[in-house]
Design a protein around this motif. Sequence first.
Motif, short mmCIF file in Angstrom:
data_model
loop_
_atom_site.label_atom_id
_atom_site.label_comp_id
_atom_site.label_asym_id
_atom_site.label_seq_id
_atom_site.Cartn_x
_atom_site.Cartn_y
_atom_site.Cartn_z
N GLN A 207 -13.71 4.65 -12.19
CA GLN A 207 -12.51 5.37 -12.60
C GLN A 207 -12.06 6.36 -11.52
N HIS A 208 -13.03 7.08 -10.95
CA HIS A 208 -12.69 8.06 -9.92
C HIS A 208 -12.11 7.37 -8.68
N VAL A 209 -12.79 6.32 -8.23
CA VAL A 209 -12.32 5.62 -7.03
C VAL A 209 -10.96 4.99 -7.27
N SER A 210 -10.76 4.47 -8.50
CA SER A 210 -9.47 3.85 -8.80
C SER A 210 -8.34 4.86 -8.71
N TYR A 211 -8.57 6.05 -9.27
CA TYR A 211 -7.55 7.09 -9.16
C TYR A 211 -7.28 7.46 -7.70
N GLU A 212 -8.38 7.55 -6.93
CA GLU A 212 -8.23 7.91 -5.53
C GLU A 212 -7.54 6.82 -4.72
N LEU A 213 -7.69 5.55 -5.17
CA LEU A 213 -7.06 4.44 -4.45
C LEU A 213 -5.59 4.31 -4.79
N ARG A 214 -5.24 4.62 -6.05
CA ARG A 214 -3.87 4.34 -6.47
C ARG A 214 -2.84 5.21 -5.74
N ASN A 219 1.79 5.11 -1.90
CA ASN A 219 2.46 5.53 -0.66
C ASN A 219 2.69 4.34 0.27
N ILE A 220 1.65 3.48 0.38
CA ILE A 220 1.79 2.29 1.25
C ILE A 220 2.93 1.41 0.78
N ILE A 221 2.98 1.18 -0.54
CA ILE A 221 4.05 0.31 -1.08
C ILE A 221 5.42 0.96 -0.86
N GLY A 222 5.48 2.28 -1.06
CA GLY A 222 6.77 2.96 -0.87
C GLY A 222 7.25 2.89 0.57
N PHE A 223 6.36 3.16 1.52
CA PHE A 223 6.76 3.11 2.93
C PHE A 223 7.07 1.68 3.37
N THR A 224 6.37 0.69 2.77
CA THR A 224 6.67 -0.71 3.11
C THR A 224 8.07 -1.08 2.66
N GLU A 225 8.44 -0.59 1.48
CA GLU A 225 9.80 -0.86 1.00
C GLU A 225 10.84 -0.17 1.89
N LEU A 226 10.49 1.04 2.34
CA LEU A 226 11.42 1.73 3.24
C LEU A 226 11.59 0.96 4.55
N LEU A 227 10.48 0.43 5.09
CA LEU A 227 10.57 -0.34 6.34
C LEU A 227 11.43 -1.58 6.19
N SER A 228 11.43 -2.17 5.00
CA SER A 228 12.20 -3.40 4.79
C SER A 228 13.69 -3.13 4.57
N LEU A 229 14.06 -1.86 4.35
CA LEU A 229 15.48 -1.55 4.14
C LEU A 229 16.23 -1.59 5.48
N PRO A 230 17.46 -2.12 5.48
CA PRO A 230 18.24 -2.16 6.73
C PRO A 230 18.54 -0.78 7.29
N LEU A 254 -2.82 -3.04 -6.00
CA LEU A 254 -2.42 -2.08 -7.03
C LEU A 254 -2.62 -2.65 -8.43
N THR A 255 -2.36 -3.95 -8.58
CA THR A 255 -2.59 -4.60 -9.88
C THR A 255 -4.06 -4.54 -10.25
N ILE A 256 -4.95 -4.81 -9.28
CA ILE A 256 -6.39 -4.77 -9.54
C ILE A 256 -6.82 -3.35 -9.92
N VAL A 257 -6.32 -2.35 -9.16
CA VAL A 257 -6.68 -0.96 -9.46
C VAL A 257 -6.19 -0.57 -10.85
N ASN A 258 -4.98 -0.97 -11.20
CA ASN A 258 -4.46 -0.67 -12.54
C ASN A 258 -5.29 -1.33 -13.63
N ASP A 259 -5.73 -2.57 -13.37
CA ASP A 259 -6.58 -3.26 -14.34
C ASP A 259 -7.90 -2.50 -14.54
N ILE A 260 -8.50 -2.05 -13.43
CA ILE A 260 -9.76 -1.31 -13.52
C ILE A 260 -9.55 -0.02 -14.30
N LEU A 261 -8.46 0.65 -14.05
CA LEU A 261 -8.17 1.89 -14.77
C LEU A 261 -7.96 1.62 -16.26
#
Length: 433
Positions: A207-214, A219-230, A254-261
């Motif tokens: 549970q602790h690691v999952s919170y720390e990973l999420r 942030n990674i997903i958010g910045f990846t979406e920003l990179l893909s924007l024109p 993220l799906t795996i982490v959410n499942d663990i949580l």
Amino acid sequence: EQPEWRRWKESLLGAYRAVESQEHWWHLPDGKTIRVVANPQPKGGVTWVFENLTEKMDLESRYQTAVRVQGETLDNLAEGVAVFGPDGRLRLSNPAFAALWGLDADAAKPNVHVSTIRDLCDRGAADSPWGGFVAAITGFDDERRDRHGQTELNNGTVLRYAMIPLPNGQVMMTFVDVTDSVNVERALKDKNEALEKSDQLKNEFVQHVSYELRSPLTNIIGFTELLSLPSTGPLNQKQREYVEHVSSSSSVLLTIVNDILDLATVDAGIMELDISEVHVDRTIAAAAELVSDRLEEHAIRLKIDAATAPKTFHGDEIRIRQILYNLLSNAANYAPEASTITLACRSFAEGVEFSVHDDGPGMPPDLLDSVFRRFEPRTNGGRRRGAGLGLSIVKSFVELHGGNVRIETGKDMGTTVICAFPDAPSGIRAAAE
């Protein structure tokens, strides 16, 4: 049948010349035993008395045999036995009794009082039960009942005892050495406690690691979406592919982490369902949309059979959509190329039932027992090796609704996972109404 007939005959006839009575024992060929008494008469002659003692001798012989057998049996028992009379004195005991309590042979002789034995036995046990034994043996209780218990000696031996009332006010006590079984039981309890602590530590760690990973994943997903924007700036073809790979991999993680949580929340008993009216058609469509890309990738067709399904039922719509998504993802992993997966829904007496069928290789019988265990991915015919959480999530969420999950599978039959939900989750029916 006499070996010296003449001497025997003269001995018998000597009774006519004797002054005192004579006694003879005749052992007849037919097995009878006759006691013969010759009484000389004062005025001459002899009175012969014949007494048939066959039955008496037979009973005495059998009694002596029984006593010897009983004695041998008691002496060779591993169980300690002691019998006390109503006066509190020892009637009989066997060597095992003295050995278990560390008594000398003289201390366990007949007629020794129970108080003397108590004084000797109290030294061998910190919490000696002999005070209660003395009270039960010498007391005058109206109701005499069996007593059972267990005591531990100073040398580590564990004895299980029983007190059994006998006729004529006597009491029989038995003692059995159960040290080995008690030690095994203690070892199992210690191991179980260690496993429970280990499981708790594992859950807390996950549970602790999952919170720390999420957080960094978000942030990674958010910045990846920003990179893909024109508006961020132009990317060449290779960079765009790399960004797409990062985005898809991050989403999977993220799906795996959410499942663990989710599982950790269920284990902690703090997950609460958001109960509302679940629209069956809308929920099925949303789950199908989530797996559409995976199905198209392998030309798999999704057939939906909801003709007999109710329009709505009470449940947590988000969790039910998550259940259907996991079932469809699992089926897509095992369904053959260009095959058909069937998602069916029907109503039954107690509620609503969802089922997902694929034409994959099926599950061997030895996997059915472990199919719902966590972190046990199964690769029998599957395209990809997951984290082994899909069916665990399904089972946890269905049971949280008060439903159940079953699997129908076999060789060349494919696999069907069936989830049955009640009309309203158990325990909150009144609130739902």
